[in-house]
Design an enzyme around this catalytic site. Sequence first.
Site, short mmCIF file in Angstrom:
data_model
loop_
_atom_site.label_atom_id
_atom_site.label_comp_id
_atom_site.label_asym_id
_atom_site.label_seq_id
_atom_site.Cartn_x
_atom_site.Cartn_y
_atom_site.Cartn_z
N TRP A 140 32.13 45.82 48.83
CA TRP A 140 31.84 44.38 48.94
C TRP A 140 31.53 44.13 50.41
O TRP A 140 32.30 44.52 51.28
CB TRP A 140 33.09 43.61 48.50
N ASP A 222 42.64 45.67 47.75
CA ASP A 222 41.94 44.43 47.48
C ASP A 222 41.88 44.28 45.96
O ASP A 222 41.23 45.09 45.29
CB ASP A 222 40.53 44.50 48.08
N LYS A 258 38.35 34.96 40.09
CA LYS A 258 37.65 35.45 38.88
C LYS A 258 38.53 35.36 37.65
O LYS A 258 38.11 34.88 36.61
CB LYS A 258 37.21 36.91 39.06
C1 LIG Z 1 35.96 43.06 46.11
C2 LIG Z 1 36.18 41.62 46.39
N1 LIG Z 1 37.19 41.28 47.19
C3 LIG Z 1 37.46 39.99 47.49
C4 LIG Z 1 36.68 38.98 46.99
C5 LIG Z 1 37.02 37.58 47.43
O1 LIG Z 1 37.24 36.67 46.49
P1 LIG Z 1 37.56 35.14 46.84
O2 LIG Z 1 36.41 34.37 46.32
O3 LIG Z 1 38.83 34.88 46.11
O4 LIG Z 1 37.71 35.00 48.30
C6 LIG Z 1 35.60 39.28 46.16
C7 LIG Z 1 34.73 38.22 45.63
O5 LIG Z 1 33.62 38.40 45.22
C8 LIG Z 1 35.35 40.64 45.84
O6 LIG Z 1 34.34 41.01 45.05
#
Ligand SMILES: Cc1ncc(COP(=O)(O)O)c(C=O)c1O
Length: 412
Positions: A140, A222, A258
């Site tokens: 990501w 994560d 999500k």
């Molecule tokens: C791998 C990963 N980590 C963290 C996040 C962060 O999510 P948030 O929207 O809760 O900050 C995402 C969101 O797309 C993600 O795909």
Amino acid sequence: MAASIFAAVPHSPPVAVFKLTADFREDSDSRKVNLGVGAYRTDEGQPWVLPVVKKVEQIIANDNSLNHEYLPILGLPEFRANASRIALGDDSPAIKEKRVGSVQCLGGTGALRIGADFLRRWYNGNNNTATPVYVSTPTWENHNSVFMEAGFKDIRTYHYWDAAKRGLDLQGLLNDMEQAPEFSIFILHACAHNPTGTDPTPEQWKQIAAVMKRRSLFPFFDSAYQGFASGSLDKDAWAVRYFVSEGFELFCAQSFSKNFGLYNERVGNLTVVGKDADNVQRVLSQMEKIVRTTWSNPPSQGARIVATTLASPQLFDEWKGNVKTMADRVLLMRSELRSRLEALGTPGTWNHITEQIGMFSFTGLNPKQVEYMVKEKHIYLMASGRINMCGLTTKNLDYVAKSIHEAVTKIQ
Ligand SMILES: Cc1ncc(COP(=O)(O)O)c(C=O)c1O
């Protein structure tokens, strides 16, 4: 008039995934499909407010004991405790031994950032700008930037994706861990790896943990998709729980964006597992200082929704059912897309579509094929070839499959 004092500010390029959605919105072609966005969509292509969330929102609206006073700096206690409990499990020895702490954060991103800020200041000595931080290739895209902005200067990559076999490069990953300097920080996707949809098996996680323990590497999990990978919260937390059972001190950044569909409420939690209660309390006291200068106090609505749901056995069951509805729809879209591509005789193998898990699939389409999909077919996906399976619906599957077929056969 004097020139603006901002005249020399360079224009920063837009964030790719948001730009893609903006382009999609402007496209007037009736066939358009958005496979870029990182959010759940129903079979009608619409965002979904989870029924359990709607119900809990009503409960909160009707609860006259609630107000809008500041929350504690570290967040709503019921939220923090319950969020960590679903990451670590009901019978977690670490929770029983009171060596778990949590910080309510602004989404998973906020949890990563508070964790990164803390590590830069306090991990293994008090100046960690030179400590290597390893992220998977690919990952990501925000992982790099969050750790850089927190002050880490040496962000490195570890092998993860084997493009030729469309699977995990376990040997490459283990080699990188063997060669990493002791005390390096490793960002690990707890489940449903973004963007490849490929996770280590439990056996492979055991090998990873063994090397990390021997080499004194720090695991920073994560966890943005708990429940999305397998439909089961417990299965999706297996890796984190295994590392805890192996005695690691670790961080786990949890996102409820999500799995609760609470994207814009910014609900996240940073779970800290330490050696003992005293260590954890000192760590939390420093995190409190970091939060104070970052957002000072977290917002309450999303945390109340999650806390109320997790604390009630009945609402908790309902939520698990909602998560399963989302996970099952993704699974269905995977098998439908694969069977269509195989029926069309699209060159290449397509078993990876059903073998990958979570919201995303790494199609294997190259950048030129992606460009063809966007420009000629009005199907929007990331340049890496990543597609969000939730962008597929029973109505657009045929069109998407035929378009992938054309892209693969026409463009090399
Ligand atoms: C791998 C990963 N980590 C963290 C996040 C962060 O999510 P948030 O929207 O809760 O900050 C995402 C969101 O797309 C993600 O795909």
